[in-house]
Design an enzyme around this catalytic site. Sequence first.
Site, PDB file in Angstrom:
ATOM      1  N   SER A  75    -104.542  19.201 -40.514  1.00 47.87           N
ATOM      2  CA  SER A  75    -103.789  17.954 -40.676  1.00 47.87           C
ATOM      3  C   SER A  75    -102.761  17.934 -41.792  1.00 47.87           C
ATOM      4  CB  SER A  75    -104.748  16.783 -40.863  1.00 47.87           C
ATOM      5  OG  SER A  75    -105.308  16.423 -39.626  1.00 47.87           O
TER       6      SER A  75
ATOM      7  N   SER B 230    -102.814  15.152 -38.655  1.00 49.25           N
ATOM      8  CA  SER B 230    -102.833  13.704 -38.818  1.00 49.25           C
ATOM      9  C   SER B 230    -101.952  13.195 -39.949  1.00 49.25           C
ATOM     10  CB  SER B 230    -104.271  13.229 -39.065  1.00 49.25           C
ATOM     11  OG  SER B 230    -104.747  13.715 -40.306  1.00 49.25           O
TER      12      SER B 230
ATOM     13  N   LYS C 285    -101.063   9.370 -48.548  1.00 47.99           N
ATOM     14  CA  LYS C 285    -101.541   9.188 -47.179  1.00 47.99           C
ATOM     15  C   LYS C 285    -102.480   7.992 -47.187  1.00 47.99           C
ATOM     16  CE  LYS C 285    -103.868  11.728 -43.399  1.00 47.99           C
ATOM     17  NZ  LYS C 285    -104.514  12.983 -42.988  1.00 47.99           N
TER      18      LYS C 285
END
Lengths: 95, 477, 483
Positions: free
Chosen positions: C174, C150, C75
């Site tokens: 997330s 997210s 990420k």
Amino acid sequence: MSLTTDEVKKIAHLARLGIDEQDVESYARDLSGILELMARMNELNTDGIEPMAHPMDQVQRLRDDVVTERDNREKFQTIAPQVEAGLYLVPKVIE
Amino acid sequence: MEWETVIGLEIHTQLATKSKIFSGAPTAYGAAPNTQACAVDLGLPGVLPVLNEEAVHKAVIFGMAIEAEIAPYSVFARKNYFYPDLPKGYQISQMELPIVGKGHLEIEVDGVSKRIGITRAHLEEDAGKSLHEDFHGLTGIDLNRAGTPLLEIVSEPDMRSAKEAVAYMKQLHELVRYLDICDGNMQEGSFRCDANVSVRPKGQNEFGTRAEIKNINSFKFVEKAINYEIERQIELIENGGKVVQETRLYDSVKDETRSMRSKEEANDYRYFPDPDLLPVFISEDYKAVIKAQLPELPQAKKHRFKDQYALDEENAAILTYSCQLADYFETALKESGCEAKLCANWITGELSAALNKAGLEIMDSPVSSERLAGLLARIRDKTISGKIAKQVFEEMWQSTATADEIIAAKGLKQITDTGAIELIIDKIIAGNPGQVEQYRSGKDKVFAFFVGQVMKEMQGKANPGEVNKMLKAKLKR
Amino acid sequence: MHNKTIIQLAQGLRSGEFSSVELTQAFLKRIKRHQKLNTYITISEDSALRNAKAADVRLANGNPELLTGIPIAQKDIFCTEGVKTTCGSKMLDNFIAPYNATVVENFNQAGAVLLGKLNMDEFAMGSSNETSYYGPVKNPWDMNTVPGGSSGGSASAVAARLAVAATGTDTGGSIRQPAALCGITGLKPTYGRVSRYGMIAYASSLDQGGPMTRSVEDAAIMLQTMAGFDEKDSTSVDLPVPDYSAGLNNSIAGLKIGLPKEFFGDGLNSDVAAALETAVNEYRKLGAEIREIAMPNLNLAIPAYYVIAPAECSANLSRFDGVRYGYRCENPADLTDLYTRSRGEGFGKEVKRRILMGTYALSAGYYDAYYIKAQKIRRLISEDFKNALAQVDVVMGPVSPTTAFGIGEKIGNPIEMYLSDIYTIAINLAGVPAISIPAGFVKDKPVGLQIIGNYFAEDRLLNIAHRYQQVTDWHLQPPKGFE
């Protein structure tokens, strides 16, 4: 509870956050809505409850006083917007 | 109207640690800009603080020394504001739960002692520096200092004059150096003072509105800045004005304080507990160990010097001003076996003068306490006179020789052979019949003339006591 | 190759069936073919191939680890030295991180190959991946829907087989919510289990990194590399890391599962509820005992979270000021202008909204009413979990009230978006671990089941989730077009 556009501007200044004039209204509306959501907290009596700052009930670990970091200025300053003579440059600071 | 001044001081002491409070970068002063600012100090995205054990240790030592409550759990908080020398946009400090709670310090002004309350002392990180030399109209930022551990010591508004404020500041300065927690170097900013000053009509209970004076970095300037500020406030009020709560900067060149408009606006620091750090726990055991290791503190040492060595206030105060000086005195005294007063006078006199002249601190003295003891021992056993001793001392300052070596090499040993002295005395008496007549007819002053002549003839090596005694006998009326 | 598990790939690498370079090339090719998903912000092709080559050498010369030569993706919230690290923001569009996050360092040590950096909501603030400066990520199950957020790029990339596995971070759901919406496995470990050093902070007391994989078995391997004490993170917990794969097959007969009635109320889509009921039944068949429990304060998790997280973020994001790195506005007139314009131009609308909210909640006069109040509620919610987990071994419930929603559907209404995190947020407030696993489909869109365990009981959670994956095949089904 709702926020006025003036309050939004005041907070934005405190946070040094530029927001477009035409967006102030919508921020005020959104934030007022969020405040309403937050107000639901008041449904619950929390007298005498200890605030919880952290999920772990632990104490701070301490580091030995030894120097472990070397000079990395060059590496760190290659990503800086403006440097000269090893210094970060900013618009004049007036005291 | 009669006015009373109310002063409280906030003193920032840089704790003498090797590495920073939350990172492993060095804290040494004077490095090239930004070469001692690591990823954590620069506030790069993703970095995290880890607390330095030694900073905590030193804060607790201070707390114990001022007999303060040490918080079993203290908490770091973020103080939010934007400034280019503050890389994260917040300073990690302590707000609601500082590590050191209420304590106190004794000061003495004009022989009267007074207890000044210390509200709290908390740990925080120092900011970097803004350099205002011209970089095409821009300001340069050096973050080497960012993250240096600070102990901010906040006093109660207990001082009533600039003189008291200076006495408090000096006392604190002495204390932190005694405790070896701060080097006390004011030029380098290791010990900095902000003063909160207000005035009120004498007899009034409520405090007046205060102004905070920033950036006062010497004892002299603290006194001047406060006195200027007192006068400014009184004049303002007497002319119908009102003191506003604000931050003012002391300008030592113009000797005035002026308002810092840039810092005035929106002082809403939005403190909240730093989620990157957990509560700092100080156990009873930890405190007990520190208490056992606390050195003798300045006030106690001064009193002991007065009692144990029968020194006067002045000498005791000078000798205990720094731990190193006091140690020097005690070593020299013990090694020489001389009288305390003689030892004290030599250190506060000859030695201090020489150090001052050379711009040296006691720890850098070319004449060590052991070497000075060697000299004092020769005064004590009357091998040399005090006058010759000064000459020997000068030689010692320039070389590494001992007092004995210099005395032997230069033949400065006092002449105690009474026969040799008698010969000289007889010669002087024979050569100065007029003066002999004057003395015998009652002019006592002439006696000094004879002493001087004898000593001159003997190149100062005669024992003055012996000379006196023999001269008196020979000149007997 | 791209449908294999980590263990199968590790075996293939060792048997010489394929090399790490070949494996890496295959994934790079897939990434390029499926760029319209918009999962990667940065594809680090050159360094990936270099690292794959090095991995092949290590595989040939002995002492490889399980992840040596396996292509994964990070990420874009984890700092990667020498590789652009944007956090999904214009603010860091030019930011080449000068150091590695501890998590990244751990993967490097293991010899894993970094394919690139995955798209995400800006500074991890969002539940749909629509707040990214780099544009929305698409859900491979339905290109018109969001992947969740997210960690939307991570979820979409893993679901579409554009990486063997990925990392994510979870502040309020997330990892779990995008895992659920994309039909993959996502684990949020106990707060303090995975180092936060080098993970760009959103809300420090809630953020936690974790693995996002196709199977629980892979998640256990990924977590093994991610977890552990880190002396650079004061909130990292110094506890031994168990072998997460060792107990995966343990029996779960007699397992006590609690279903909080607050999790199955009106807000939950009835089709999703039905899918979850089937999943819970599966557990019953495996010998688990199901009981209803009460967690009375869960309904206040959202308001408490939306005070605490923005408050922390308002300070965490102050460092982005245009002075030392990142975006700086053109020709600042003075210092204030430098700050307000750099931040005003560098941050997107949702980030600004949360900074404003947090600044307000912490400002003079409001601190007690908002921040302290929220922290008290946080305590009560945490007590709810402690009480529940004293009665049952795990708590189960939904991850998201609905399946993936349409791109553009909620972005205009922040509050509606916030409310979609209703089942995940409380877990972060308490700090306990939770996993989301695929539990069926509603109208061809994946549904996730959330399993919440006790502090540091990740091994138990993985075991319970793995047993389910042994008797179901939801997690094996690829989205159409990505087989």
